[in-house]
Structure formats: C-alpha cells, structure tokens
Design a protein around this motif. Structure first.
Motif, mmCIF file in Angstrom:
data_model
loop_
_atom_site.group_PDB
_atom_site.id
_atom_site.type_symbol
_atom_site.label_atom_id
_atom_site.label_comp_id
_atom_site.label_asym_id
_atom_site.label_seq_id
_atom_site.Cartn_x
_atom_site.Cartn_y
_atom_site.Cartn_z
ATOM 1 N N ILE A 42 33.238 46.541 28.820
ATOM 2 C CA ILE A 42 33.107 45.776 30.056
ATOM 3 C C ILE A 42 34.355 45.805 30.927
ATOM 4 O O ILE A 42 34.271 45.888 32.159
ATOM 5 N N PHE A 43 35.534 45.739 30.336
ATOM 6 C CA PHE A 43 36.742 45.605 31.155
ATOM 7 C C PHE A 43 36.989 46.791 32.090
ATOM 8 O O PHE A 43 37.357 46.579 33.254
ATOM 9 N N PRO A 44 36.793 48.036 31.653
ATOM 10 C CA PRO A 44 36.956 49.140 32.622
ATOM 11 C C PRO A 44 35.965 49.048 33.784
ATOM 12 O O PRO A 44 36.291 49.428 34.910
ATOM 13 N N ARG A 45 34.759 48.539 33.534
ATOM 14 C CA ARG A 45 33.764 48.421 34.590
ATOM 15 C C ARG A 45 34.169 47.403 35.653
ATOM 16 O O ARG A 45 33.755 47.513 36.815
ATOM 17 N N LEU A 46 34.942 46.427 35.269
ATOM 18 C CA LEU A 46 35.367 45.406 36.230
ATOM 19 C C LEU A 46 36.363 45.957 37.246
ATOM 20 O O LEU A 46 36.614 45.315 38.279
ATOM 21 N N LEU A 47 36.928 47.134 36.957
ATOM 22 C CA LEU A 47 37.907 47.742 37.865
ATOM 23 C C LEU A 47 37.346 48.917 38.647
ATOM 24 O O LEU A 47 38.092 49.615 39.336
ATOM 25 N N LEU A 66 34.796 34.251 42.074
ATOM 26 C CA LEU A 66 35.673 35.013 41.191
ATOM 27 C C LEU A 66 35.245 36.472 41.294
ATOM 28 O O LEU A 66 34.107 36.809 40.963
ATOM 29 N N SER A 67 36.131 37.327 41.796
ATOM 30 C CA SER A 67 35.785 38.745 41.917
ATOM 31 C C SER A 67 35.808 39.399 40.543
ATOM 32 O O SER A 67 36.310 38.829 39.561
ATOM 33 N N PHE A 68 35.278 40.619 40.465
ATOM 34 C CA PHE A 68 35.300 41.332 39.187
ATOM 35 C C PHE A 68 36.733 41.600 38.738
ATOM 36 O O PHE A 68 37.047 41.488 37.539
ATOM 37 N N GLY A 69 37.597 41.933 39.661
ATOM 38 C CA GLY A 69 38.999 42.143 39.299
ATOM 39 C C GLY A 69 39.644 40.872 38.799
ATOM 40 O O GLY A 69 40.395 40.877 37.816
ATOM 41 N N GLU A 70 39.376 39.758 39.474
ATOM 42 C CA GLU A 70 39.928 38.472 39.044
ATOM 43 C C GLU A 70 39.347 38.034 37.709
ATOM 44 O O GLU A 70 40.049 37.411 36.891
ATOM 45 N N LEU A 71 38.087 38.330 37.472
ATOM 46 C CA LEU A 71 37.469 38.010 36.182
ATOM 47 C C LEU A 71 38.225 38.702 35.059
ATOM 48 O O LEU A 71 38.500 38.098 34.008
ATOM 49 N N ARG A 72 38.566 39.960 35.264
ATOM 50 C CA ARG A 72 39.316 40.686 34.237
ATOM 51 C C ARG A 72 40.694 40.085 34.023
ATOM 52 O O ARG A 72 41.113 39.840 32.886
ATOM 53 N N GLU A 73 41.417 39.846 35.111
ATOM 54 C CA GLU A 73 42.769 39.302 34.998
ATOM 55 C C GLU A 73 42.778 37.941 34.309
ATOM 56 O O GLU A 73 43.591 37.683 33.405
ATOM 57 N N LEU A 74 41.873 37.066 34.725
ATOM 58 C CA LEU A 74 41.852 35.719 34.165
ATOM 59 C C LEU A 74 41.388 35.731 32.709
ATOM 60 O O LEU A 74 41.892 34.961 31.884
#
Length: 605
Positions: A42-47, A66-74
């Motif tokens: 999932i994490f690569p897909r968020l970027l 919450l954007s996909f990028g922010e979801l990953r960071e948080l």
C-alpha cells in the motif's frame, strides 16, 4: 436438458463438473502481487504521482481532509511513536474508536510494525471488552478520551494510548522529512495482520486471524474489481472514470466490511473516501453524498431501506451512481421501493465474511445491479437454449417466493462449491447446498480455538492446491451465468441491522436471571432491522411476578445495544431434540402468531 446444453450452462457458470468447483470469471490477480506484506503493497501506491496530493479521506462533519501523501507520512510517523511505546512484531494492538479520519492512519501504523491489529465495537460494554481482551491479550489499546472509561475492566498491564494525544505528538515531533522510511519489521505473508471478531458459523464470538497474505489478496481483488472499466470489457482495462469516483463511508470501520472496503480497497485503488462519522442518520448521510459528490455508497440493508423512506423524489442533483449493499440479503420489496425512489441509481449486492477478510462475491458494477423486480440481469451473450433454461428455472424460483436476488459473481481468485449438506457431494448450477469458498483471502483460523477452526475450514490438501475450503453455513445456489443466490442460513446467527447476534450468548445471560428456568432466543423478521432477537422464556416455579420489561432491562444492562432482546414471549417449555439442541425452527413458527400481540408493548427501534 441434453448434454451439450448442460455443458454450455456449466461453462457459462464457471463450473467444472469434474471437480465440482465454480471459478471466478475474472483472471487471477493475486499471483501477480509481489509485495511481502500489506504495508509493502500500500505505501508505494500512496506516492503515485496522480494521487499523492489527492484527498484519500475527508471528514464530512468538519471538511478536514487527508491526502494520500499525508496518509503515508502520518501513518509512518505514528508507527514510530507506537514503536517507542514498545509495540513490536506479533504484539496485538486493540483499536477502540468510532469512525474517524484517522482510523486508517492508526491501522496502517500498527500493520507497518508487524503488529496485529484488532478492533472492537465501541458499543460493547466494559465486561464485553474485557472478555475480548482476555482472548486477544493486547499489548496496548488505542482509544479516544470518550471511550477510555470503557477500559476499566482491562488489566492494568495493558497500556492505554489516547488517540488524540498520540496524533498531536506525532504531528508536533515527527515532520515529513523524518517519516520517509518504514520501521524495519521483516513482515511476511504468513504473519498475522488482523484479529477481528466474528460469531463465525455458530456460537460465541471468536477471534479471526487474517494474515498479511489474506489482506494483500483482498486489497488486490477489490482494486481489480473496482478499477475495471464499466464499458463491459470483462475486467481487462482500467475504469476511465475511476479518478472521478468518490466513495461514501457510513459503514463501521471496526467491522470487516467497512475495514476491507476503505482501509484496504479504496486506499489501494487511490479513490477518495468521504467518512461520515457519528451515529448513523440518513439525513446526514445524504447531505454528505450531495455535498461531496459521492458516486458510490457502501451500505447495509437498513440504510437502503431508510434511504427510500427519506427520499424526496428529486435525486437529479446527486452524482451518486451506485449503492452496494451487504451484511444481509435485501428483499425484493425493498429493492423495488429503492428503484422507484432512485430510478437513476443502480443497486447491487455483495457477500463476504470476517473469515474471508471481506467480499467474495459482488455484482458486476453498473451491469449486474439488481433491477426493480429483484433479478440480476446478465451482461453476457448466452446461447438461446441456455438462456431459456436459466429463465425457466429462475422464474419458477421467483414465483414460488424463493431467493431471487443475486449477491453477485465470484471476485478475482475466489472459488466456490455448492455442497449437499447430507451427502457432502458438490452440486451443479441451480442446485441448493451449503456455500464453500476458497480464496487466498480466507483466514488462517480462529485464535486459540482449534475445534472451531476445524469445523469452519476443511483440511488443506495438495490435490486442492494447499488451500482449505471455508464452510460458510449459508445455503446458496449458482445460476447458469455464475450469479450466486442466498436461499437461507444453516447457522443460527441473528442478523440485526447487519450485526451478528449469537443466540447462545443471550441465552446465557437470560439463564443468569434468578426467575428464569429455561430460555431460547430466535430471530423474528423486522422491516427496518432485518431481524430482531426475541426470547422465549420459561419461568421458574413461583416466579409468576416476572414481567417482560424486567427481562428486557436485565439483558440490556449486560450486552451491547445491538444485542439486546427486543421482545419476550413466555412459554411453558422450550422444544428440544433428544440431544438437548433447541429446535429453533419450531420456535420461529410458533412466534409467527405470538409476537405481533406484543408489538404495541415493545418497540424494536
């Protein structure tokens, strides 16, 4: 039917007469997945460039996003904070929270550490939570300030972590530049990922252990299913309008249907999800659907019923194109009413279990949606002879009142058998038997319960590809187009507003009352709830004073609100088999003439 026509029908249904197995019409999906764990997937897909800045989740009550990028960071920042608290691979983290913008964040954080995510219904009582905690043995509990008092019965050794404070500290102390890499955890596909609780096919609630491989398979399956073209290409291309889709989330995320749909499915797909938090309100839901341009809404039957009741007759301003229902079968009457109120919105059903980590069947979106007569139309061109046989068989079932609302076709990588409950033999199309399913998403087993696991899962054999079959306990049949239909349930669970209520649990509670000699709990039909729990009670000698209201209050004080007894009927005896098994069918027939008399005294609302 001649042999050639029968062969054609079997092929159209995806049925192999030699093995008795029905296979999905979709090409295999899981074999192409190379990730070793769900976080790796999932994490690569968020970027991905086309989604990193797109809203992943929107809170309908506040407008916060919450954007996909922010979801990953948080999520990664939260994982670091939980690691600092001692959470490690194999530990269980219990998440006790209502739906919120950050439910997916917390879930991904736990999974990225190799810890096991367990969830609990916020409606559970402190004693029920303590019982679940004794079984799951959590290392820590993630909860809100409002729900923290419910943890009073948990051992002090279990850490309590307030979600609000945790996320505040993560945002303050862990900037994006520190949250670029996942904490090392060496997670594999066979490692446990989820521990969700289900009543299974019978009896008390049991912990369902799903691995990272199971979760990966479900995410990939939903990504494929929801991401395929609506132009009738059989699932070979991407949906050109997928970027336009907005999903509405009113399902509880602690439940597998909601969790798999939104934490696994839409997150992997890259679609925006609008979360409608708080107690369900059809007015609040429809306001969010209109305000945020929701195009696909996932729901349970009581929500569909309330949508039709609250309809104003004007839906042209909505972007909503489809409602997908699961949790319990929709009746033909409710389907027809929905289509009269929302003629431009398709209605589909899907079917799944906690034990399968989510859906195993789903109507083909925008093609196989059930129509106003409750039938699922075919999207494929069939031979005239096969179509004629199909029509004749299904019209007979429909006119006789049998189950006629399809729960869809098998999802990618899913297989099924329809097994004769008496002989154990697999059955061809249009024959009713117990539905068995096999999929890479099917659970590892029940936590610390080998007997229940053996009852639910067949022994895996090399000849069967090394995967076990899951016995669903549901009586079903498959038509000659591969549509699956639910006829009845072999299991005894009561489906109250799509929640599973185990009669045995309520019977134990009733037995603890000093004036109850014997008791049995059975379902009774209810238009809004689907089914309600009704208790048949035998009073002890000398307990003539015992009244219905006293028992209703007694049970209500000991169980979650959705489990409580809605009505009580006093009887002279409980019918039982020679072995002592409650004869629930007899009680259900008896209640058909007994419960309506009590309708004015006890509302089921």
């Amino acid at each position: 039917m001649d042999m050639e026509m029968e062969t054609d029908m079997h092929l159209a249904a995806g049925y192999c007469a030699a093995t008795g197995v029905y296979r999905s019409r979709y090409p295999p999906q899981f074999a192409a997945v190379t990730a070793s764990s769900f976080p790796d997937y999932i994490f690569p897909r968020l970027l991905f460039p086309d989604r990193v800045a797109r809203p992943a989740f929107i809170d309908a009550s506040t407008g916060a996003a919450l954007s996909f990028g922010e979801l990953r960071e948080l999520s990664i920042g939260t994982a670091r904070a939980l690691s600092a608290l001692g959470l490690r691979r194999g530990h269980v983290a219990l998440l006790l929270s209502p739906n919120s913008l950050h439910f997916p964040t917390l879930s991904l954080a736990v999974l990225s550490l190799g810890a096991v995510l367990s969830s609990a219904n916020p409606l559970l009582t402190p004693d029920e939570l303590a019982q679940q905690a004794r079984d799951s043995e959590p290392f820590l509990v993630l909860t809100t300030g409002d729900l923290a008092p419910k943890l009073c019965s948990l051992p002090d050794v279990v850490k309590r972590v307030l979600i609000e404070q945790l996320l505040t500290d993560v945002v303050k102390d862990d900037g994006p530049e520190q949250a670029t890499d996942l904490p090392a955890s060496n997670i594999g596909r066979d490692d446990p990922a989820l521990l969700f609780y289900s009543s299974g096919t019978t009896g008390r609630s049991k912990g369902v252990v799903s691995t990272h491989g199971n979760v990966l398979a479900m995410a990939a399956s939903l990504e494929r299913k929801w991401g395929t073209a609506r132009a009738g290409d059989g699932g070979r291309g991407r949906d050109k309008q997928q970027d336009d889709d907005v999903y509405g989330c009113v399902l509880p995320l602690f439940h597998m249907f909601g969790f798999s749909s939104f934490v696994l499915g839409t997150a992997a797909l890259g679609a925006t999800t609008v979360v409608v938090p708080g107690r369900f309100s059809v007015q609040k839901m429809m306001a969010a659907v209109e305000q945020y341009g929701v195009t696909r809404l996932l729901a349970v039957p009581p929500m569909v019923v309330q949508m039709a009741r609250a309809a104003t007759g004007e839906s042209s301003s909505l972007r909503l194109r489809q409602v997908v229902s699961s949790g319990a079968p929709l009746t033909r009457e409710h389907i027809a009413r929905f289509h009269r109120c929302f003629p431009g919105i398709s209605l589909a059903q899907c079917y799944g279990l906690t034990e399968s980590a989510g859906c195993v069947t789903m109507c083909d979106l925008y093609h196989d949606s059930v129509d106003g007569e409750g039938m699922a139309p075919s999207t494929e061109v069939e031979e005239d002879g096969v179509a004629a046989v199909t029509t004749a068989v299904e019209e007979e079932r429909f006119s006789s009142g049998g189950s006629s609302v399809s729960i869809g076709r098998l999802l990618p990588d899913a297989e099924a058998k329809i097994v004769d409950p008496v002989s154990g033999e697999p059955l061809p199309p249009h024959r009713t038997g117990e539905l068995w399913v096999r999929s890479p998403s099917v659970m590892l087993g029940y936590l610390k319960n080998e007997d229940a696991t053996a009852l639910a899962l067949t022994a895996a054999t090399a000849a069967e590809g090394g995967r076990a079959w899951l016995r669903t306990g549901d009586l079903c049949y498959v038509d000659s187009r591969g549509h699956v239909y639910v006829v009845d349930r072999m299991k005894e669970l009561i489906k109250y507003k799509a929640y599973q209520v185990a009669p045995a649990e309520l019977e134990d509670v009733l037995a603890a009352h000093p004036s109850v000699h014997d008791a049995a709990v059975v379902p009774y039909p209810d238009e809004e709830a689907g089914e309600i729990p009704v208790a048949c009670v035998v009073k002890k000698p000398g307990s003539h004073h015992l009244q219905e209201d006293e028992l209703l209050s007694f049970v209500q004080s000991k169980v979650a609100p959705y489990k409580k007894i809605r009505r009580v009927v006093f009887v002279d005896s409980i019918p039982r088999s020679p072995s002592g098994k409650i004869l629930r069918l007899q009680l259900r027939s008896f209640l058909q003439g007994s419960v309506p008399e009590a309708e004015g005294r006890n509302s089921c609302k």
